[in-house]
Design a protein around this motif. Sequence first.
Motif, PDB file in Angstrom:
ATOM      1  N   VAL A 111       0.850  -1.191   0.000  1.00  0.00           N
ATOM      2  CA  VAL A 111       0.000   0.000   0.000  1.00  0.00           C
ATOM      3  C   VAL A 111       0.888   1.244   0.000  1.00  0.00           C
ATOM      4  O   VAL A 111       1.881   1.293   0.738  1.00  0.00           O
ATOM      5  CB  VAL A 111      -0.920   0.028   1.240  1.00  0.00           C
ATOM      6  CG1 VAL A 111      -1.763   1.298   1.271  1.00  0.00           C
ATOM      7  CG2 VAL A 111      -1.818  -1.206   1.263  1.00  0.00           C
ATOM      8  N   THR A 112       0.559   2.230  -0.805  1.00  0.00           N
ATOM      9  CA  THR A 112       1.272   3.501  -0.713  1.00  0.00           C
ATOM     10  C   THR A 112       0.575   4.404   0.294  1.00  0.00           C
ATOM     11  O   THR A 112      -0.631   4.315   0.509  1.00  0.00           O
ATOM     12  CB  THR A 112       1.332   4.247  -2.060  1.00  0.00           C
ATOM     13  OG1 THR A 112       0.024   4.702  -2.411  1.00  0.00           O
ATOM     14  CG2 THR A 112       1.883   3.352  -3.166  1.00  0.00           C
ATOM     15  N   ALA A 113       1.357   5.262   0.930  1.00  0.00           N
ATOM     16  CA  ALA A 113       0.826   6.298   1.808  1.00  0.00           C
ATOM     17  C   ALA A 113       1.726   7.523   1.608  1.00  0.00           C
ATOM     18  O   ALA A 113       2.371   7.650   0.570  1.00  0.00           O
ATOM     19  CB  ALA A 113       0.792   5.833   3.255  1.00  0.00           C
ATOM     20  N   PHE A 114       1.803   8.397   2.611  1.00  0.00           N
ATOM     21  CA  PHE A 114       2.625   9.593   2.458  1.00  0.00           C
ATOM     22  C   PHE A 114       2.880  10.210   3.824  1.00  0.00           C
ATOM     23  O   PHE A 114       2.165   9.943   4.782  1.00  0.00           O
ATOM     24  CB  PHE A 114       1.939  10.614   1.537  1.00  0.00           C
ATOM     25  CG  PHE A 114       0.563  11.024   1.981  1.00  0.00           C
ATOM     26  CD1 PHE A 114       0.364  12.169   2.733  1.00  0.00           C
ATOM     27  CD2 PHE A 114      -0.549  10.252   1.633  1.00  0.00           C
ATOM     28  CE1 PHE A 114      -0.912  12.540   3.150  1.00  0.00           C
ATOM     29  CE2 PHE A 114      -1.831  10.619   2.038  1.00  0.00           C
ATOM     30  CZ  PHE A 114      -2.007  11.767   2.799  1.00  0.00           C
ATOM     31  N   ARG A 115       3.942  11.015   3.911  1.00  0.00           N
ATOM     32  CA  ARG A 115       4.198  11.812   5.102  1.00  0.00           C
ATOM     33  C   ARG A 115       3.430  13.119   4.937  1.00  0.00           C
ATOM     34  O   ARG A 115       3.762  13.922   4.082  1.00  0.00           O
ATOM     35  CB  ARG A 115       5.689  12.093   5.256  1.00  0.00           C
ATOM     36  CG  ARG A 115       6.547  10.885   5.616  1.00  0.00           C
ATOM     37  CD  ARG A 115       7.995  11.327   5.733  1.00  0.00           C
ATOM     38  NE  ARG A 115       8.867  10.249   6.144  1.00  0.00           N
ATOM     39  CZ  ARG A 115       9.444   9.381   5.323  1.00  0.00           C
ATOM     40  NH1 ARG A 115       9.198   9.468   4.017  1.00  0.00           N
ATOM     41  NH2 ARG A 115      10.239   8.437   5.771  1.00  0.00           N
ATOM     42  N   PRO A 116       2.413  13.339   5.754  1.00  0.00           N
ATOM     43  CA  PRO A 116       1.559  14.508   5.521  1.00  0.00           C
ATOM     44  C   PRO A 116       2.238  15.825   5.885  1.00  0.00           C
ATOM     45  O   PRO A 116       2.970  15.917   6.875  1.00  0.00           O
ATOM     46  CB  PRO A 116       0.352  14.256   6.423  1.00  0.00           C
ATOM     47  CG  PRO A 116       0.906  13.418   7.533  1.00  0.00           C
ATOM     48  CD  PRO A 116       1.946  12.538   6.892  1.00  0.00           C
ATOM     49  N   LEU A 117       1.990  16.832   5.082  1.00  0.00           N
ATOM     50  CA  LEU A 117       2.348  18.186   5.445  1.00  0.00           C
ATOM     51  C   LEU A 117       1.486  18.622   6.625  1.00  0.00           C
ATOM     52  O   LEU A 117       0.520  17.951   6.992  1.00  0.00           O
ATOM     53  CB  LEU A 117       2.130  19.117   4.254  1.00  0.00           C
ATOM     54  CG  LEU A 117       2.983  18.829   3.010  1.00  0.00           C
ATOM     55  CD1 LEU A 117       2.491  19.680   1.837  1.00  0.00           C
ATOM     56  CD2 LEU A 117       4.452  19.107   3.278  1.00  0.00           C
ATOM     57  N   ALA A 118       1.836  19.761   7.208  1.00  0.00           N
ATOM     58  CA  ALA A 118       1.173  20.195   8.437  1.00  0.00           C
ATOM     59  C   ALA A 118      -0.325  20.372   8.293  1.00  0.00           C
ATOM     60  O   ALA A 118      -1.067  20.240   9.273  1.00  0.00           O
ATOM     61  CB  ALA A 118       1.804  21.500   8.922  1.00  0.00           C
TER      62      ALA A 118
END
Length: 215
Positions: free
Chosen positions: A63-70
């Motif tokens: 699964v792809t995800a991401f490091r969220p911006l603020a």
Amino acid sequence: MDDVRAAKKEARSRVRSRRRELVEAQGAAGRAAQSTELATAFLTWAQEYAAGLGRADLAGLVVTAFRPLATEPPVGELVQALLGEGVQVLLPVTVRDSHDLQWVAATEATGDGDPDQVMHGARLTGDELGPDALLGVDIALIPGLAVDPQGWRLGQGGGYYDRALDLVRPGVPVIVALHDHEFPSHAAPDLEVPHAPHDIPVGGVLTTHGVTRLT
């Protein structure tokens, strides 16, 4: 094309402003609660999706995800929940002077990002997976500023996901994480998602209320 670019720029400005207001209003406790709710909502849907594929559990899925911006929906707890289920989670790396996303495997130390942790303009270390890593993805959870009922997504403007989504296998769900007020049917009536011929529609959105498939 110039008209589309201008319309996208204006829409991004409106969404970013509204997101800043939201995050300021909810505070740390509200954002933490949102993170937990997003994790529960996505895990519930993913388990149902896996069962529909004939799988007993989520172990072994990619699964792809991401490091969220603020100001992006906080998905760090979601990533940890997937890792706990034996899922391989891939996170994007944007590299200066490159037009394609690279990918790294999430670890137990991966959480919600802040401006100092998000890897903008990072240099490759040699441990990354190339763009073709998306060919093996089972579910793509990606960021976005807006999605309309037809699945057209408004991104940050770098074009990385326009190129990346071309590599996702047909039939693989592409889900955009949004804040609750950004759910397509509740979007502000004056917010349209302009799109160009190269844009690729997505298949659903994630909010704290769950995953809603659009196509």
